[in-house]
Design an enzyme around this catalytic site. Structure first.
Site, PDB file in Angstrom:
ATOM      1  N   GLY A  56      35.346  34.426  46.985  1.00 49.47           N
ATOM      2  CA  GLY A  56      36.460  35.130  46.975  1.00 49.47           C
ATOM      3  C   GLY A  56      37.399  34.491  45.814  1.00 49.47           C
ATOM      4  N   SER A 135      48.733  32.756  46.486  1.00 47.32           N
ATOM      5  CA  SER A 135      50.185  32.436  46.816  1.00 47.32           C
ATOM      6  C   SER A 135      50.451  32.630  48.285  1.00 47.32           C
ATOM      7  CB  SER A 135      50.981  33.973  46.208  1.00 47.32           C
ATOM      8  OG  SER A 135      50.493  34.898  46.596  1.00 47.32           O
TER       9      SER A 135
END
Length: 181
Positions: A56, A135
């Site tokens: 990922g 984030s």
């Protein structure tokens, strides 16, 4: 004066959870440009090496795809040596003039290991089998760590943690892609 954002730490959530015999990598689907959502269902989690590895990414998309291709090449060059392939990628990423400029981070896993790979040359294996980037990564990481000791499998932990991260991080959403090993 504002400091430049850390590469890979803006605009997404990628989470890996290893529990028991299962390893899961989950990623949200939101793509943003500044404060604008431009896509809600992006696929930031991919299978590599004939499905034996899942990775990922967070960061600039073209940069992440370049790194995924390089990891695939390293896996082909070092079959059945997942850790070595990750280290070789990190070495190239740190020393190659072109790769050094890439703005992304990656989590990769095979059936037995999970690594966070960065352009600084880091190949980090998390102590608790849980790693997160992006984030929303700190929120997903905290949630997954809190859920790990409950009677939940790796996928359920990842899905719940990603949901919590999406509730907190404005750059993450609930369109989650999960790949399991």
């Amino acid at each position: 004066m504002s400091e430049a954002p850390t590469p890979g730490w803006r605009g997404t959530t990628i989470l890996a959870v290893k529990k028991g015999e299962r390893t899961v990598i989950a990623g949200d689907g939101q793509v943003t440009m500044g404060a604008t959502i431009v896509k809600a269902n992006a696929r930031k989690v991919r299978r590599l090496a004939g499905g034996k590895v899942v990775a990922g990414f967070a960061g600039a998309t073209a940069d992440a795809f370049t790194l995924l291709e390089r990891l695939e090449q390293k896996l082909e060059a070092h079959p059945e040596q997942f850790a070595r392939a990750c280290v070789e990628l990190a070495k190239d990423w740190r020393t190659d003039r072109y790769l050094r400029r890439l703005d992304a981070m990656m989590i990769a896993a095979d059936a037995s290991s999970v690594f966070t790979i960065t352009g600084a040359g880091d190949v980090l294996e998390p102590e608790a089998g849980i790693a997160a980037i992006g984030s929303g990564g700190p929120y997903a990481l905290a949630a997954a760590r809190a859920l790990k000791d409950f009677d939940l499998d790796a996928e359920e932990i990842a899905r719940r943690a990603m949901g919590i991260a999406a509730e907190i991080c404005v750059y993450s959403n609930t369109n989650v892609v999960v790949e399991t090993l």
